[in-house]
Scaffold this active site. Structure first.
Site, PDB file in Angstrom:
ATOM      1  NE  ARG A 110      16.039 -15.948  13.143  1.00 45.15           N
ATOM      2  CZ  ARG A 110      15.742 -17.242  13.286  1.00 45.15           C
ATOM      3  NH1 ARG A 110      16.527 -18.177  12.789  1.00 45.15           N
ATOM      4  NH2 ARG A 110      14.672 -17.604  13.962  1.00 45.15           N
ATOM      5  CB  THR A 127      19.637 -25.511  13.564  1.00 42.63           C
ATOM      6  OG1 THR A 127      18.386 -24.850  13.393  1.00 42.63           O
ATOM      7  CG2 THR A 127      20.619 -24.560  14.207  1.00 42.63           C
ATOM      8  CB  THR A 157      18.929 -22.519  11.148  1.00 39.25           C
ATOM      9  OG1 THR A 157      17.820 -23.405  11.238  1.00 39.25           O
ATOM     10  CG2 THR A 157      18.411 -21.095  11.154  1.00 39.25           C
ATOM     11  CG  ASP A 179      12.126 -20.043  14.371  1.00 41.75           C
ATOM     12  OD1 ASP A 179      11.569 -21.012  14.911  1.00 41.75           O
ATOM     13  OD2 ASP A 179      13.313 -20.050  14.037  1.00 41.75           O
ATOM     14  CB  SER A 193      16.910 -17.223  16.453  1.00 44.53           C
ATOM     15  OG  SER A 193      17.802 -18.297  16.414  1.00 44.53           O
ATOM     16  CB  SER A 194      16.559 -21.253  20.236  1.00 45.85           C
ATOM     17  OG  SER A 194      15.208 -21.080  20.553  1.00 45.85           O
ATOM     18  N   GLY A 199      19.044 -27.611  17.298  1.00 46.15           N
ATOM     19  CA  GLY A 199      17.971 -28.276  18.053  1.00 46.15           C
ATOM     20  C   GLY A 199      16.901 -27.344  18.589  1.00 46.15           C
ATOM     21  N   GLY A 200      16.629 -26.218  17.890  1.00 41.74           N
ATOM     22  CA  GLY A 200      15.558 -25.308  18.330  1.00 41.74           C
ATOM     23  C   GLY A 200      15.809 -24.864  19.758  1.00 41.74           C
TER      24      GLY A 200
END
Ligand code: GLY
Length: 571
Positions: free
Chosen positions: A99, A383, A401, A425, A454-455, A475-476
């Site tokens: 990340r 993403t 992403t 984010d 993050s998701s 898609g978040g």
């Protein structure tokens, strides 16, 4: 009728290969290996690597480089990601977290001032240098290569170089992304001056290429050749990194060469839970995905235990409102408790425990939005997702992403690398919704070196220590709800993957306090949720899932969500 026959066929062990003629184009079966990504060209490249004897990690690296070319709106060397892998030989699961991190100069005060000064202009955490976090993508791919690959890195980058030179094929999803980006260029015309590279090259100065045309990326081909020759140094100590710093600083951002040289990825333990006889192995913080998925599953499990026949018995009536309540609890906790575990204590164990789920299930669906999740806790569109499985049992689920569509719009020239806007984010302005409408808390405050929450939720469902389903999404926050529902459709409602992917999807993220659907919901579903007191949003929103199901007879079923035009490919 046909669907029912397929389901029945699977239940009684009929070989699913016999049903191949009816499969949609976005579903592929094979016993030789599988790649499911949101780009047909990237899937094909990965499948070719498998066909040439590469393993799932070789293929994953080649797919990721190819996605950097063909999905510039979603991912690339200017971003970061997470990999969940099943290592067949060691019979274990592991997570790599590459990340992005906040640059050293990213303080709360700086972002508070930037946001206050922006007023009606482009949000500074979405567009421009201050949106950019330190990219981790190449560090991640090189680490996957160092530890697990069998082919030289040079060889795995090659197909992406060729794709960048000859051009990727423009498709409807790319054109949708162009439309979205152009709407902002029109809203704030100064973006055309400040971020001219994306506007001119990828968006065709307002006239994007037509579907089916090839769009070459010669600058990116040059960058990939440098990566093939120099490995990670090309970004973290070399010319590409210098170009990233120059572009970010020219766009008033903070990224420095020292930030790049100091970037460190992390190996983490996956989080685990159980559901209906399966183990669910998924992504820990700094993703919120795994925790939200397990918390929701636990609440559903407890709620369903009130009914004979469990959730299956109430699928068409009580399941949707139960799902929405469970999601609201999980997303309320996401907002309050989740952040970078290296910077803030995150009460993961408590959040994914059955005891906690029992407490929340007892409250069911409180009228006040404040009463979802816990305010006290004991200590403790961009993403892109793809899955790869090889014939030896290695499985990779990797989500990567640059955050928003075309990221920050900042481009490291002359390499055509789009830098992420992952700073959005963070909870840079507590109480203010971010790009995805998420309202987030103190645990996710911005800070130097921190990873934004993050998701992204690479996930595997496991039976008898072997993955039976690998999946993830883009898609978040809709990643979380999409992964969860496809998974439940397969393991709880016993749908074949095609049907599991095709169902209407429900999304609730606590705030805004509305239920979203991916398309017009059936009247009965809408009325049921309204009857249970939920407001329904008119806007349609969803995630895009890529999945591989691993059937007991060795068949791999790859499915690419038809919502983004992906296609799986087999060797
Ligand atoms: N940037 C999207 C996510 O990490 O959730």
């Amino acid at each position: 009728m046909l669907r029912r026959l397929i389901a029945l066929g699977l239940l009684i062990g009929l070989s699913p290969l016999a049903l191949r003629a009816d499969d949609p184009p976005w579903l592929v079966r094979s016993q030789a290996g599988m790649v499911a990504s949101d780009s047909p060209e990237a899937s094909r490249i990965g499948a070719d690597v498998l066909a040439q004897g590469g393993n799932a990690f070789d293929a994953a690296i080649a797919v990721s480089f190819a996605l950097a070319v063909s999905r510039p709106q979603s991912t690339g060397l200017g971003g970061g990601g997470f990999m969940l892998a099943c290592l067949a030989k060691e019979n274990r699961f592991m997570v790599l977290d590459f990340r992005e991190t906040a640059p050293t100069g990213a303080t709360r005060q700086r972002y508070a001032e930037l946001i206050a000064a922006a007023s009606d202009g482009p949000p500074p955490t979405i567009y421009g240098g201050n949106a950019v976090a330190v990219p981790g993508q190449l560090a991640g791919l090189v680490e996957i290569h160092r530890r697990f690959a069998t082919r030289p890195l040079k060889e795995l980058v090659q197909p992406a170089i060729k794709l960048a030179e000859t051009g990727f094929t423009v498709d409807d999803h790319y054109l949708e992304a162009c439309k979205e980006a152009l709407a902002d260029y029109e809203k704030w015309p100064k973006l055309k001056e400040d971020f001219a590279e994306v506007y001119k090259t990828l968006l065709g100065s307002g006239q994007p290429p037509k579907a089916g045309q090839k769009l070459a990326r010669p600058g990116l081909a040059r960058a990939l050749r440098l990566v093939a020759d120099q490995g990670p140094d090309a970004v973290y100590q070399g010319p590409i990194g210098q170009a990233m710093v120059k572009a970010t600083q020219a766009a008033r951002g903070l990224l420095t060469e020292k930030d790049l040289a100091g970037y460190r990825l992390r190996e983490r333990e996956p989080v685990r839970g159980s559901y209906s006889g399966y183990e669910v192995v998924t992504m820990p913080p700094p993703s919120s995905g795994g925790v939200c998925i397990l918390e929701t599953l636990n609440i559903l499990h407890v709620m369903a235990s009130d009914f004979q026949g469990g959730l299956r018995a109430v699928r068409d009536d009580l399941y949707p409102p139960m799902l929405v309540c469970a999601l609201k609890h999980a997303f309320a906790d996401r907002a309050r408790w989740l952040g970078d575990p290296d910077a803030t204590p995150v009460p993961v164990r408590r959040l994914i425990s059955r005891d906690y789920a029992r407490e929340l299930a007892d409250r069911f669906c409180p009228a006040s939005n404040e009463e979802y999740g816990s305010t006290r806790m004991p200590e403790d569109r961009g993403t892109s997702h793809f899955c790869v499985a090889d014939k030896d049992g290695n499985v990779v689920a990797l989500t990567e992403t640059i955050n928003g569509v075309f990221g920050s719009l900042v481009v490291a020239e002359p390499y055509g690398i789009i830098l992420n806007n992952e700073m959005d984010d963070f909870a840079t302005d507590p109480g203010r919704p971010n790009l995805y409408g998420l309202v987030q808390g103190e645990a996710n405050a911005v800070g130097p070196g921190k990873r934004p929450l993050s998701s992204m939720s690479p996930t595997m469902v496991v039976k008898d220590d072997r993955p039976v389903l690998a999946l993830g999404a883009s898609g978040g926050p809709r990643i979380i709800t999409s992964v969860l529902q496809v998974m439940l459709n397969v393991i709880e409602f016993e749908m074949p993957l095609e049907q599991a992917m095709s169902q209407v999807r429900i999304h609730h993220q606590w705030l805004p306090n509305e239920v979203y659907f991916d398309r017009e919901p059936p009247g009965e579903l809408a009325r049921g949720l309204q009857g249970a007191g939920h407001a329904l949003a008119g806007q349609r929103k969803t995630g895009v899932v890529q999945a591989i199901q691993l059937l007991p007879d060795g068949t791999l079923v790859g499915a690419s969500d038809p919502r983004k035009g992906g296609r799986p490919a087999a060797p």
